[in-house]
Scaffold this motif. Structure first.
Motif, mmCIF file in Angstrom:
data_model
loop_
_atom_site.group_PDB
_atom_site.id
_atom_site.type_symbol
_atom_site.label_atom_id
_atom_site.label_comp_id
_atom_site.label_asym_id
_atom_site.label_seq_id
_atom_site.Cartn_x
_atom_site.Cartn_y
_atom_site.Cartn_z
ATOM 1 N N LEU A 9 -72.743 40.792 10.848
ATOM 2 C CA LEU A 9 -73.285 40.551 9.763
ATOM 3 C C LEU A 9 -72.128 39.164 9.862
ATOM 4 N N PHE A 10 -71.509 38.545 10.434
ATOM 5 C CA PHE A 10 -71.393 37.624 10.070
ATOM 6 C C PHE A 10 -71.972 36.886 10.445
ATOM 7 N N VAL A 11 -72.401 36.721 11.890
ATOM 8 C CA VAL A 11 -73.051 36.295 13.521
ATOM 9 C C VAL A 11 -74.197 35.991 12.591
ATOM 10 N N HIS A 12 -74.900 37.023 11.874
ATOM 11 C CA HIS A 12 -76.673 37.722 11.429
ATOM 12 C C HIS A 12 -76.024 36.320 9.792
ATOM 13 N N ARG A 13 -75.383 36.073 9.699
ATOM 14 C CA ARG A 13 -75.457 34.876 8.268
ATOM 15 C C ARG A 13 -75.805 33.857 8.607
#
Length: 749
Positions: free
Chosen positions: A337-341
């Protein structure tokens, strides 16, 4: 010569995919020349007839991924067969956009496409279904309503597409999708497109697809080199102050910034604070009205607002091409989710920065992220940092204190802000309950790292004043005496006990402090050595290498002829038509010995988004999941079945789906009379659509019509059998009556 020229030409486009002329002509006419990476991987698999689960972003060309194989499979118009392809979309806008693509790209195939959407006239949709379209683009709710009303079996569907499948499940269409899937034939080919891969989607793919292939481009699994990371530690109460410091003092006023918050209440709260601070901003969350979301997104994209405050769920469908900064107000619990953000900025060669505001309860997730990315943890020492990418440190204390004082004044003068703050605190407690836990190893190790003692990040140290330096030293000061010795006489018992205890452990305390200092000095010296090595050792050129060494051994490059010879030696003669293998080709999969199965690939790519409101969190718990024992989709918690009816497949759907509107439409449009006149040309799937009357007056009218018709003198076999059975019953009844009469007469005598 001309043939050689053609063969030498690169054939990586749509021409090399072996498409038929009408399909290829439509693609080229639409303006497509070179396929995108997702098209290059997905289209050949779909043309082979494989079921595909593809992870693709908005704007990556996924519409062509499923339309090109669809046109190739259906070929031309078939009026009598009925619906042969089905495309399910989560929203009206996406469905209409897909229909537009079908009409443009499939212009030369002459396939008939129709759209079935909620909110449109059902009577028109009944007539559309009677027109036998080849392709149906629909939203799941209305399509199932039409299927139940018309008793459609969808037996002729060959090709099914679930577009934006994660949003289909997010919006609560789980029951409808499962029921539609049960009505489809098992021989169908299924394509499933999604930006993320939540667990419920993986379970659905395992149950509903046959040996699917996961197509996943690893663009999102790595961070771009142009992205700068910055981790800012603070107390939970200081997060808003740190956010204002970043937006006022560090981020440029003309830059575009997206702020990610955990819940919809935090989004509204941050929006109110930024309005107070005079920073132009707008916001989006999942419960916001569709038109308001559209307006707010347009404001940010057109540059009228410099800050966009969002939740993960709301930001999933937004594509912002020129984004400068991302701020994680709440640190994401999942690494993917961090990479997605943060992957939303620094795209297409542009530079970008991701600021992450981290409080004490989020430190274990920070360690998990560094392990996932394979990066070393760089904590800024109290004396100052080296301005490296991904440093963990603080903002100058004076800057944060200044904003904190201003925030306190705003809250003292506004009851709305105080109430909103309380709502956010309650919402955060709910968020923590639903947040997945960090790994136990990270929770243990984070205590040893002492992130709280990190210094000011070097990029912002010039803002630090002497007062701040004094405050930082005061914060790190550790007094010699304990609480038992402060303000106590030297002759007291407490003082004497603590003095003896300290003198007993004096050597251990000194050894611990000495080892700690040595470790810090060692780390500093290693950092200086590595930086000096990097700076003082320039790379050598190829000319210098050739001058120094007379012979350079390089890895051999194999020639095409050598490869051909080797492959020719190993080649065995095997006739595929008559060869029978010793075991099935998928034996290793059945035994559970397959290495790259869909299950293992999907587990790596799986990512669930946390709900941003209480309603959506409750909805997530009510979604369907695959039950291995019952062999069907079941709700996680048994919700009440009020106002629902059960279908043949065991799924509970709203009772309003069977309102008998189709029978009324048939009677109104005299469709039965048309069918009787034209019975020879009626398609097979429409012959099943004739339904029996369900209401009292419909049955009454049917009986009246039957009475008017002249009775036929010739009886059918069923009627003869029924008459014989009734006659037999009458005879038995009469025989029993005679026996009873005889018994009574005998007694009287």
């Amino acid at each position: 010569m001309g043939g050689n020229m053609r063969s030498s030409k690169k054939s990586g486009g749509f021409q090399a995919m072996g498409l038929s002329y009408p399909v290829l002509k439509g693609i080229l006419k639409r303006g497509y020349k070179i396929p995108t990476p997702i098209q290059r991987k997905t289209i050949p698999l779909a043309l082979e007839g494989r079921d595909v689960v593809a992870m693709a972003r908005t704007g990556s060309g996924k519409t062509a991924c499923f339309l090109v194989p669809l046109f190739e499979k259906l070929k031309t118009r078939q009026a009598k067969t009925g619906v042969r392809a089905l495309i399910l979309s989560p929203t009206r806008e996406l469905a209409l956009q897909t229909l537009k693509f079908i009409k443009e790209m499939g212009k030369f195939t002459e396939l008939k496409a129709a759209v079935i959407l909620g909110g449109d006239s059902m009577d028109n949709q009944f007539s559309i279904m009677h027109g036998n379209p080849d392709i149906i683009v629909a939203t799941p709710g209305r399509l199932l309503h039409i299927c139940v009303e018309m008793d459609l079996k969808l037996n002729n569907v060959e090709y099914v597409v679930f577009d934006e499948a994660d949003r289909l499940f997010e919006m609560g269409f789980g029951e409808q999708i499962h029921e539609i899937a049960n009505r489809l034939p098992e021989t169908r080919k299924t394509l499933l497109f999604s930006a993320t891969l939540p667990k419920i989607l993986v379970e659905f793919a395992k149950a509903g697809l046959t040996d699917p292939v996961l197509v996943r481009l690893d663009v999102e699994s790595k961070l771009p080199e142009e992205l700068t990371l910055s981790f800012i530690t603070c107390r939970a109460e200081e997060k808003l102050a740190v956010l204002l410091c970043l937006l006022k003092n560090i981020i440029k006023s003309d830059a575009s910034t997206v702020v990610f918050a955990a819940t919809m209440h935090h989004v509204e709260y941050i929006h109110q604070i930024l309005d107070k601070a005079g920073i132009s901003n707008t916001f989006i969350y999942s419960n916001l009205d569709a038109s308001a979301r559209k307006i707010n997104t347009a404001k940010f994209q057109n540059g009228k607002a410099r800050v966009l405050v969002v939740t993960d769920v709301a930001a999933r469908g937004i594509d912002i091409p020129h984004l400068d900064y991302v701020i994680n107000f709440h640190f994401p619990a999942k690494c993917k989710l961090f990479v997605h953000r943060v992957g939303r900025c620094a795209r297409a060669g542009r530079t970008g920065t991701a600021f992450n505001i981290v409080s004490a309860d989020e430190y274990p997730y920070l360690l998990d992220l560094h392990l996932f990315l394979g990066r070393p943890i760089q904590i800024v020492p109290p004396s100052g940092g080296s301005n490296a990418n991904g440093e963990i440190g603080k903002l100058p204390l004076s800057m944060v204190e200044e904003e904190l004082v201003e925030l306190i004044n705003w809250h003292n003068g506004s009851t709305d802000l105080v109430n909103m703050e309380q709502v956010c605190n309650n919402a955060y407690q709910q968020y923590i309950r639903s947040r997945p836990g960090a790994s136990s190893e990270s929770v243990k190790r984070i205590k040893e790292l002492q992130i709280n003692e990190a210094g000011v990040i070097s990029g912002y140290s010039n803002i630090q004043s002497d007062v701040t330096d004094l405050l930082a030293r005061m914060k790190n000061y550790r007094p010699q005496g304990t609480i038992f010795e402060i303000g106590v006489n030297a002759s007291s018992a407490d003082y004497q006990v603590m003095k003896e205890k300290r003198s007993f452990h004096k050597e251990n305390i000194l050894n611990f402090k000495r080892k700690r200092e040595e470790l810090c000095n060692k780390l500093k010296s290693n950092a200086n050595e590595s930086s000096s090595v990097k700076s003082t050792l320039p790379s050598s050129t190829t000319d210098e290498i050739n001058e120094t060494f007379s012979q350079v051994v390089m890895p051999k490059k194999r020639k095409i002829e050598d490869l051909y010879k080797k492959s020719k030696k190993k080649r065995q003669i095997k006739d595929d038509e008559f060869y029978i293998p010793y075991c099935a080709p998928d034996k290793h999969t059945e035994d559970g010995l397959a290495v790259n199965t869909f299950a293992t690939e999907a587990e790596k790519a799986q990512m669930d988004l946390t709900a941003d409101s209480e309603d959506s969190r409750r909805l997530q718990t009510q979604l369907k999941k695959w039950d291995r024992k019952k062999k069907k989709m079941v709700t996680i918690n048994n919700d009440p079945k009020a106002g629902k009816i059960r279908t043949e497949s065991g799924v509970w759907i709203p009772a309003t789906y069977k309102s008998n509107r189709y029978a009324q439409w048939k009677e109104k449009s005299k469709i039965d009379a048309v069918n009787d006149d034209d019975s020879d040309e009626e398609p097979q799937h429409l012959q099943k659509l004739r339904t029996e009357p369900h209401t009292h007056w419909a049955r009454h009218n049917k009986k009246l019509k039957e009475k008017v018709k002249a009775k036929s003198e010739i009886k059918r076999p069923e009627q003869i059998l029924k008459a014989r059975m009734e006659l037999e019953k009458r005879r038995n009844r009469n025989a029993r009556g005679k026996k009873k009469g005889q018994k009574k007469g005998g007694r009287r005598r």
